[in-house]
Design an enzyme around this catalytic site. Structure first.
Site, mmCIF file in Angstrom:
data_model
loop_
_atom_site.group_PDB
_atom_site.id
_atom_site.type_symbol
_atom_site.label_atom_id
_atom_site.label_comp_id
_atom_site.label_asym_id
_atom_site.label_seq_id
_atom_site.Cartn_x
_atom_site.Cartn_y
_atom_site.Cartn_z
ATOM 1 N N HIS A 45 38.873 42.048 50.825
ATOM 2 C CA HIS A 45 39.623 42.013 49.573
ATOM 3 C C HIS A 45 39.579 43.337 48.819
ATOM 4 O O HIS A 45 40.307 43.517 47.847
ATOM 5 C CB HIS A 45 39.090 40.889 48.685
ATOM 6 N N ASP B 287 39.953 39.323 54.718
ATOM 7 C CA ASP B 287 39.944 38.930 53.308
ATOM 8 C C ASP B 287 39.672 37.433 53.232
ATOM 9 O O ASP B 287 40.547 36.613 53.494
ATOM 10 C CB ASP B 287 41.283 39.269 52.652
ATOM 11 N N TYR C 278 47.364 43.595 35.536
ATOM 12 C CA TYR C 278 46.606 42.533 36.200
ATOM 13 C C TYR C 278 46.938 41.176 35.583
ATOM 14 O O TYR C 278 47.511 40.320 36.213
ATOM 15 C CB TYR C 278 45.111 42.816 36.136
ATOM 16 N N SER D 88 45.558 41.404 44.178
ATOM 17 C CA SER D 88 44.969 40.090 43.936
ATOM 18 C C SER D 88 45.846 39.305 42.954
ATOM 19 O O SER D 88 47.005 39.043 43.254
ATOM 20 C CB SER D 88 43.534 40.252 43.428
#
Length: 708
Positions: A681, A646, A483, A563
């Site tokens: 999302h 989203d 991430y 993301s």
């Protein structure tokens, strides 16, 4: 293929002619517009800006998306491993999933998904061992499961529940109120709630929440996060009468969340500009006039109210202690001054803390795993809490003076399990959870998890977890993820998707790269703003480690991220297209020059820098996935995923990125787009949609890595 989809393909020139790896793809024709803007002396072309239009409103965008989806669905339907992955994912999802219960009025409130329900339901148990009944079932709210229960909160006496409804994955969530005993939904209705929690007054007369102003005619999905504010709603009144509690002027846009202390006396307000921390304010609800009193006014470090005893506050803070410490201060004093109670612990990052019974329970992150320590209220050490094994423990939910608390535990091989914790005895016992990996041809003993450390470019040691079948040491197709943003850590957690990849014979790897929060503020700062490229370097080093150590097979390295992780995948593919064989960027931030113009994007400036400032603009341009695609180079096989609703990372990021990839002549492997309808999302996505999406993603990756 249905007739309607075929017509769309014909209209837009879509044709799927791929029958083997040597046959080139034919993609939908994509209109280009002559649009160039100058920024700080640099001309920036944006030929696909028309794809920023709302695909639910703009017919041309919707047709283009339909054509892309048709090409992708025909391709994935032809993959030999797709049905196998769908069956395996279905089996792995098919186990009971519960949240930690909240005890209110002597009853226990929690959510449950029996396994393959589209959405979890809200359950109440009458007392410790009483009957259970479902009081809210979102599966009855829509035929396709696209309405979900978002945040919820029972009143102190357990007679009412305020809850938010999430539709199609949107961040906009109306709030309603349920009478627990009768099942009746009250007339109260709150609109435009967004990024909120719900906190009840102790007497049940109403609740606090946060919302944005009503969006204008441009549409909900386009509304930026501005003027977020805290309100109090009194039951039985119209929303127009709600009392504004907190809407401070600030240099940066702010998000506010609310809580109530266990004694009901203080409203707690957290305000964040996503700068790596949050300001903290309180309101004394026992006072005749409600006044917001700042407690911590800085936004650049973590501050969390752990609990209170009367006017004495216990606060977790990173102010003056990057690894976190506990301080105390007394609101009775005219000038609030904090003193250290529990100093920071070398080599451990203090992530969470709770005040339950007469103890402070501190959750430390040590090499991306959780360890829990006990302390007396005077700061004296009182031993450790023995967790079931190495992994992640969630927040201990309990009250001061109450000997009972609950927490969840999970790791890469163990589904989330709920434990009851006896504070006085310092003993955790199983409260609810599945028996291993339900419905699959494996048990926790068949999955091996090994934590290693690799060296980053600058010599920093970074943890990486390797998940594979026990005793399987040969090189195998490997799925790597990370991430690396916003100070968010990746902790050990059970994932049916990861286990499915492993059970099919692959290796799954999780890299705890910088930019996350695994080692505290400094770890985040090392991959933030003008240091963002460190995140990409760390990820590339993780991939090289997997190859050098013989973990990933030759030609068998796939990467995925969502993301911020989707942006990470797009950036590293541009930097090292030779290193990766498959890339799966999901709901990614791909246009780093315009991210601040959509929905919550203006809140990310503190993480990325502002495209409106020359130094930040130049740095963002140097790694923006959309603007650094290397025409003429051979890229890995790429499947980009996003969703039409989203409204956090708008689908335009992915649409423009794929259009640019397909026009760039980046080799013979496919560059495909999958847009989920009536989804957002990630939060609130029905289980079946998740299973279908990952069946497509994993079978695509398996095909191009040789797993299938």
């Amino acid at each position: 293929m249905c007739l309607a989809a075929a017509i769309v393909c014909l209209l837009l020139g879509a044709e799927h002619v791929r029958s083997n790896e040597e046959t080139p793809m034919t993609y939908p024709e994509t209109k280009k517009v002559d649009l160039t803007e100058e920024h700080f002396g640099t001309a920036i072309a944006d030929p696909y800006r028309w794809l920023e239009n709302d695909l639910k409103e703009d017919r041309a965008v919707a047709q283009w998306v339909d054509a892309q989806n048709t090409v992708t669905s025909r391709y994935t339907a032809s993959l030999p491993g797709r049905d196998a992955f769908r069956d395996r994912l279905t089996a792995l999802f098919n186990h009971e999933q519960l949240t930690s219960p909240l005890k209110r009025g002597g009853d226990y409130f929690f959510t449950r998904n029996t396994g393959l329900d589209m959405q979890p339901v809200l359950v109440v148990r009458d007392g410790e061992n009483g009957a259970e009944r479902t009081i809210l079932d979102p599966n009855q709210w829509s035929e396709d499961g696209t309405k979900a229960l978002a945040v919820w909160a029972p009143s102190e006496d357990g007679k009412l529940v305020a809850y938010a409804i999430q539709e199609n994955g949107s961040d906009w969530r109306p709030i309603r109120v349920l009478d627990v005993q009768s099942g009746a939904v009250l007339a109260d209705e709150i609109a435009w709630a967004r990024f909120t929690m719900i906190a009840w007054m102790a007497d049940g007369s109403g609740f606090f929440y946060a919302r944005s102003p009503e969006p204008d005619d441009s549409g909900r999905s386009d509304a930026q996060v501005v003027n977020h504010a805290v309100y109090f709603h009194r039951l039985g009144t119209e929303q127009s009468e709600d009392r504004l509690i907190h809407s401070p002027a600030a240099e940066h846009p702010l998000l506010h969340t609310v809580d109530i202390t266990a004694d009901g006396r203080f409203l707690v307000i957290y305000s964040t500009a996503l700068m790596g921390g949050s300001a903290l304010s309180v309101v004394d609800l026992s006072a005749s006039e409600w006044q917001v009193r700042p407690v911590i006014e800085r936004f650049d470090h973590l501050s969390t109210l752990v609990g209170n005893v009367g006017t004495k506050l216990y606060v977790l803070t990173a102010d003056g202690a990057e690894q976190g410490k506990i301080v105390t201060g007394d609101l009775a004093a005219q000038d609030l001054v904090f003193t250290d109670l529990i100093e920071e612990k070398p080599g451990a990052y203090l992530r969470l803390a709770s005040l339950v019974g007469d103890k402070l329970l501190l959750s430390y992150m040590v090499d991306a795993r959780i360890e829990v320590e006990r302390y007396e209220l005077d700061g004296k050490a009182a031993g450790a809490v023995n967790l079931p094994e190495a992994g992640s423990a969630g927040t201990f939910s309990g009250r001061p003076g109450d000997n009972e608390a609950f927490f969840t535990f999970t790791n890469y091989a163990t589904p989330k399990t709920v434990y009851r914790y006896d504070v006085n005895a310092n003993e955790a016992t199983l409260w609810a959870g599945p028996d291993g990996l339900i419905g699959a041809d494996s048990s926790p003993g068949d999955i091996e998890v090994e934590q290693s450390f690799f060296s980053a470019r600058d010599g920093t040691l970074i943890p990486i977890s390797i998940i594979r079948r026990a005793a399987a040491k040969a090189a195998a197709p490997t799925m790597l993820t990370a991430y690396g943003g916003f100070g968010i850590p990746l902790l050990p957690a059970y994932s049916p998707q990861a286990v499915a990849w492993v059970q099919e014979g692959g290796v799954y790897a999780v890299a705890n790269i910088r930019g996350g929060g695994e080692y505290g503020k400094a770890w985040h700062e090392a991959g933030k703003g003008q240091a963002k490229k460190t995140v990409f370097d760390d990820f590339i080093a993780a991939a090289e480690f997997l190859k050098h150590e013989g973990i990933s097979s030759e030609g068998g390295l796939a990467i995925h991220g969502e993301s911020h992780g989707g942006m990470l995948v797009g950036a590293v593919v541009n930097q090292r297209p030779d290193l990766f064989d498959v890339a799966l960027p999901g709901v990614g931030v791909m246009d780093m020059l315009r991210f601040d113009r959509f929905t919550a994007g203006n809140l990310w400036i503190s993480e990325f820098g502002s495209p409106s400032a020359e130094d930040s603009f130049n740095y963002l341009r140097s790694y923006s996935p959309l603007h650094n695609i290397k025409t003429g180079e051979d890229y890995p096989a790429i499947l980009v995923t996003t969703a039409d609703t989203d409204d956090r990372v708008v689908p335009a990021h992915s649409l423009k990125y794929v259009a640019t990839l397909q026009a760039a002549q980046v080799g013979p492997r496919p560059q495909l787009l999958r847009v989920e309808r009536n989804a957002g999302h990630g939060d609130g996505t029905p289980n079946q949609k998740i299973i279908d999406e990952y069946a497509d993603r994993w079978s695509f990756a398996a095909h191009w890595t040789g797993l299938w």
